[in-house]
Design an enzyme around this catalytic site. Sequence first.
Site, PDB file in Angstrom:
ATOM      1  N   GLU A 135     -27.518   5.543  60.155  1.00 31.39           N
ATOM      2  CA  GLU A 135     -28.197   5.204  58.905  1.00 31.39           C
ATOM      3  C   GLU A 135     -27.670   3.857  58.395  1.00 31.39           C
ATOM      4  O   GLU A 135     -26.726   3.816  57.596  1.00 31.39           O
ATOM      5  CB  GLU A 135     -27.988   6.292  57.847  1.00 31.39           C
TER       6      GLU A 135
ATOM      7  N   GLN B  12     -29.748  18.028  45.065  1.00 26.70           N
ATOM      8  CA  GLN B  12     -29.506  18.071  46.504  1.00 26.70           C
ATOM      9  C   GLN B  12     -29.947  19.406  47.093  1.00 26.70           C
ATOM     10  O   GLN B  12     -30.413  19.466  48.233  1.00 26.70           O
ATOM     11  CB  GLN B  12     -28.036  17.799  46.813  1.00 26.70           C
TER      12      GLN B  12
ATOM     13  N   ASP C  15     -28.202   4.277  48.953  1.00 24.58           N
ATOM     14  CA  ASP C  15     -29.131   3.869  50.003  1.00 24.58           C
ATOM     15  C   ASP C  15     -29.823   2.594  49.540  1.00 24.58           C
ATOM     16  O   ASP C  15     -30.353   2.548  48.419  1.00 24.58           O
ATOM     17  CB  ASP C  15     -30.190   4.948  50.247  1.00 24.58           C
TER      18      ASP C  15
ATOM     19  N   SER D 144     -22.716  16.411  50.172  1.00 22.26           N
ATOM     20  CA  SER D 144     -23.412  15.129  50.181  1.00 22.26           C
ATOM     21  C   SER D 144     -22.594  14.035  49.516  1.00 22.26           C
ATOM     22  O   SER D 144     -22.079  14.211  48.411  1.00 22.26           O
ATOM     23  CB  SER D 144     -24.747  15.261  49.439  1.00 22.26           C
TER      24      SER D 144
END
Length: 296
Positions: free
Chosen positions: A259, A176, A211, A202
């Site tokens: 998102e 990250q 995702d 995160s």
Amino acid sequence: MPRPDHARRARHGSVVTALAVGAGVAMGAAVAVGAGERQADPSSDAVRKVEPAVEAEASGSPVPAVTAQGAPLPLASTLPVADVDLVQPSGDDVFSLAAWSTSEPVSPWVVVDKARPLDPIDYAPTDLVAVDGVPGGGTELLRREAASALEAMRVAAVADGAGFSIASAYRSHTEQISLHAAYVSRWGASSAESFSARAGYSEHQTGWAVDVYAGASCRVEQCFADEAAGRWVAEHGWEHGWIVRYPQGSSDVTGYRYEPWHLRYVGVALATWMHEHEVATLEEAFGLGDAPDYLD
């Protein structure tokens, strides 16, 4: 574009409260959190670092910082998460689950945002497994319970003609750091931090987030919401314990732009409660306050 069910604010001002074991037992709650552990090696090659391809700079003035929350609640049980029971001690606007923390990374209820970093900052889950039952998941890792729930959710989605693949799942603290630095270098801090978290802040680092995508043209893009898979996860994800973590119209709360592809596992009990009460975000569900920007 269609707005996910989870993107609507709570109409009842509902607040979810995570209680310590003693309080839960006093109310007759039979609740526990899973902590089955096994070490996995999240090597840099095992994770595909995918973020949205931003085409425009973020607009608007910086939002004032918020105050971080207090000490974490204790996690005092190692029973399976499946043993969680829902209790409603005071009507349908509040429910309590004992021994579930919004601060401990091992908890599926942990809230990670710009005001609430992981503790420790370089936390790494110890029960990561490959998500073999979802396309793209052979080299992507999630916590064991989240992986199982995602595989089951994809089976249901495929049955409805809305199958999806994994774009990105677990990312280590080190990964990250590199990813965030690359986006800041390309887009500048203000724009990059509207979609990319600093290391230690995160959700991907928790192992509870993923995702997903369907078509290549809408991979980690907002047009995913208009595809069958995007509509399906927004409408049915809660049935499998998943929420759209950064819903439309909630950037002032979450600190991130819309998102529709970023899903967060919180368990069926909490996801169902949020769906039924039309609570959009974890910050609102737990009454933690908004997290539009980093404290520094």
